[in-house]
Each structure stands twice: as structure tokens, then as C-alpha cells.
Design a protein around this motif. Structure first.
Motif, mmCIF file in Angstrom:
data_model
loop_
_atom_site.group_PDB
_atom_site.id
_atom_site.type_symbol
_atom_site.label_atom_id
_atom_site.label_comp_id
_atom_site.label_asym_id
_atom_site.label_seq_id
_atom_site.Cartn_x
_atom_site.Cartn_y
_atom_site.Cartn_z
ATOM 1 N N SER A 18 0.839 -1.193 0.000
ATOM 2 C CA SER A 18 0.000 0.000 0.000
ATOM 3 C C SER A 18 0.876 1.246 0.000
ATOM 4 O O SER A 18 1.897 1.298 0.691
ATOM 5 N N ASP A 28 -8.937 -0.698 1.416
ATOM 6 C CA ASP A 28 -9.602 -1.958 1.082
ATOM 7 C C ASP A 28 -11.113 -1.759 0.885
ATOM 8 O O ASP A 28 -11.722 -2.378 0.009
ATOM 9 N N GLY A 31 -12.492 -0.821 -2.467
ATOM 10 C CA GLY A 31 -12.585 -1.862 -3.484
ATOM 11 C C GLY A 31 -13.788 -2.770 -3.313
ATOM 12 O O GLY A 31 -13.971 -3.702 -4.103
ATOM 13 N N GLN A 59 -13.810 0.984 -8.087
ATOM 14 C CA GLN A 59 -13.120 -0.286 -7.854
ATOM 15 C C GLN A 59 -11.936 -0.449 -8.809
ATOM 16 O O GLN A 59 -10.857 -0.876 -8.405
ATOM 17 N N GLY A 60 -12.172 -0.117 -10.074
ATOM 18 C CA GLY A 60 -11.111 -0.267 -11.068
ATOM 19 C C GLY A 60 -9.925 0.628 -10.776
ATOM 20 O O GLY A 60 -8.755 0.202 -10.890
ATOM 21 N N THR A 62 -9.108 1.886 -7.843
ATOM 22 C CA THR A 62 -8.493 1.405 -6.606
ATOM 23 C C THR A 62 -7.566 0.222 -6.885
ATOM 24 O O THR A 62 -6.477 0.117 -6.307
ATOM 25 N N GLU A 63 -7.973 -0.650 -7.781
ATOM 26 C CA GLU A 63 -7.128 -1.787 -8.139
ATOM 27 C C GLU A 63 -5.853 -1.303 -8.848
ATOM 28 O O GLU A 63 -4.770 -1.862 -8.635
ATOM 29 N N LYS A 64 -5.967 -0.266 -9.673
ATOM 30 C CA LYS A 64 -4.773 0.292 -10.321
ATOM 31 C C LYS A 64 -3.788 0.801 -9.275
ATOM 32 O O LYS A 64 -2.577 0.581 -9.378
ATOM 33 N N ARG A 66 -3.581 -0.171 -6.208
ATOM 34 C CA ARG A 66 -3.053 -1.337 -5.489
ATOM 35 C C ARG A 66 -1.857 -1.926 -6.249
ATOM 36 O O ARG A 66 -0.826 -2.252 -5.654
ATOM 37 N N ARG A 67 -2.013 -2.061 -7.566
ATOM 38 C CA ARG A 67 -0.905 -2.595 -8.377
ATOM 39 C C ARG A 67 0.254 -1.610 -8.441
ATOM 40 O O ARG A 67 1.424 -2.007 -8.521
ATOM 41 N N TYR A 222 -5.158 6.884 -1.212
ATOM 42 C CA TYR A 222 -4.398 6.616 -2.442
ATOM 43 C C TYR A 222 -2.942 7.076 -2.356
ATOM 44 O O TYR A 222 -2.052 6.422 -2.898
#
Length: 238
Positions: A18, A28, A31, A59-60, A62-64, A66-67, A222
């Protein structure tokens, strides 16, 4: 944990899990469709076509992010800068969605109120009848049996229903809860669809207060603003 210490700064860059570890739980939740659905009133059919795509975009994104935390192709400062850019895009996106949802809620409330009033609004020419109704209710509604008789009467007669719906409860001798329950029952009996529309509009309108806190959660979860400030101060124009 990666950090830079010096001067007035103690800047934490995060780790490969994170970018802002202290905000992991909040991150979390961003997401989770269930969490976002509750915040944005996704259960209401009037706005689900607007809100559900927005939830997917949150969600999308947030996943970016995360990666991004484990992206070795960028240095820690660059990761935060990219995350901040994504947060700003999502911020603007959510504000647009807020305005669209606000428009839907406003329209539903206005139409619902107009529909209920059309059916249950007081009629000026019935003033004398309403006065007689109020007197009857004061005399009748002194016990459970009397209240039951009144409830049955307003379900059968629109004029009686209008009197209860518009009249001050004190004139009828009703307690606050008794009157509120009776008004709701009258509305569901005589203007069911309009009442449902009004209440859905009000529920959707209430959800609008969740947008600003949600946007704040996105920015705080973020990226670290101190990293962005440090990056801006160290930037050199070429």
C-alpha cells in the motif's frame, strides 16, 4: 517501509502492499462493491444505472493504485504522483455523478410531492366537512377501538383521509407517532406509487452527503500529500 527523513519532512512512501499503509483498511473498503453501494444508494432503481458504473470505476481505479504500490518501474515518488493523478480524475468523476444523482432525486421528490398533493391535498370547499371530521376524531380516538375505527374509516373515505393527512395532529387529539403512522398508511392506500416515488427521491437525496467524505477517503487512501509536496519542490524545469 520506505521513508525519507530530513528538514521538516518525514515522508513515508509506503511499501509494495500500500502507498499509504496507515490507510489500508480504508483503501480496502474502496474496493468493495457492497461498501460503495451503501454509500451511493445503489439499491434504488432510479439511480442504479448511474451509480453502478461509478462503483465499477472506483473499484477499477483502486485496483490500479493497489498494483501501483508494487510497480518497480517507477520510483516511490513517481508512484504517489500517479496515484494522486488517478485520485483527482476519480474526484472529478464522482462530482459529476453526484450532480446527476442530485438531479434525479430532485425530480423524483418534486413529482412525488405533486402526485401526493393531487390526491390527498386539502380541498378548500371541504373546510366545513374537515372541521366536523376533526371533532368526530377527537371524540372517537380516545381508546384502541376508536383509533381502529378511525384507521378503517380513512382507508374507505378519501375526504376523511385528506382531513387526517393535512390537519394538525393536535386538533385531532393524536399523538405524534399515531399521526405519523396514520399519515403513512393513508399515503400508501390512496397515493401508493407517488408516495413511493417521493420516499425514494428523499432516500437518494440523503445519499448525496456521502460523496464528499468518499472523495476524501480516496485522496487520503491513495497517496501521501507530503510526497507530492516534496516532488513539487524538487521539480526542475528543463
Amino acid at each position: 517501509m520506505n521513508a525519507l527523513t530530513g528538514g521538516k519532512y518525514h515522508v513515508e512512501y509506503g511499501n509494495n502492499i500500500s502507498l499509504v499503509p496507515g490507510m489500508k483498511d480504508k483503501f480496502d473498503r474502496l474496493g468493495l462493491a457492497t461498501h460503495l453501494g451503501i454509500k451511493l444508494a445503489a439499491k434504488h432503481k432510479s439511480v442504479e444505472g448511474i451509480v453502478n458504473p461509478q462503483i465499477e470505476r472506483v473499484q477499477g481505479t483502486t485496483e490500479k493504485v493497489r498494483r501501483l504500490a508494487s510497480d518497480l518501474g517507477r520510483n516511490p515518488m513517481q508512484r504517489h504522483m500517479v496515484a494522486a493523478s488517478l485520485a483527482k480524475e476519480l474526484d472529478a468523476d464522482l462530482r459529476r455523478t453526484h450532480d446527476r444523482v442530485a438531479g434525479v432525486a430532485e425530480g423524483m421528490i418534486a413529482e412525488g410531492e405533486a402526485g401526493v398533493t393531487k390526491v390527498l391535498g386539502a380541498r378548500e370547499e371541504k373546510g366545513a366537512i374537515y372541521a366536523a371530521v376533526y371533532q368526530w376524531m377527537r371524540e372517537t380516538g380516545t381508546d384502541a377501538i376508536g383509533l381502529k375505527n378511525i384507521s378503517e374509516a380513512v382507508r374507505e373515505d378519501l375526504t376523511l383521509a385528506q382531513a387526517v393527512f393535512n390537519g394538525p395532529r393536535q386538533i385531532m387529539g393524536f399523538g405524534k407517532d399515531t399521526h405519523a403512522n396514520m399519515v403513512e398508511g393513508i399515503a400508501k392506500r390512496w397515493a401508493k406509487d407517488e408516495w413511493a416515488q417521493l420516499n425514494e427521491g428523499m432516500a437518494v437525496e440523503k445519499s448525496l452527503s456521502n460523496y464528499v467524505p468518499l472523495i476524501g477517503d480516496i485522496h487520503s487512501a491513495y497517496y501521501n500529500p507530503a510526497v507530492i509536496e516534496l516532488a513539487q519542490q524538487s521539480h526542475v524545469e528543463v
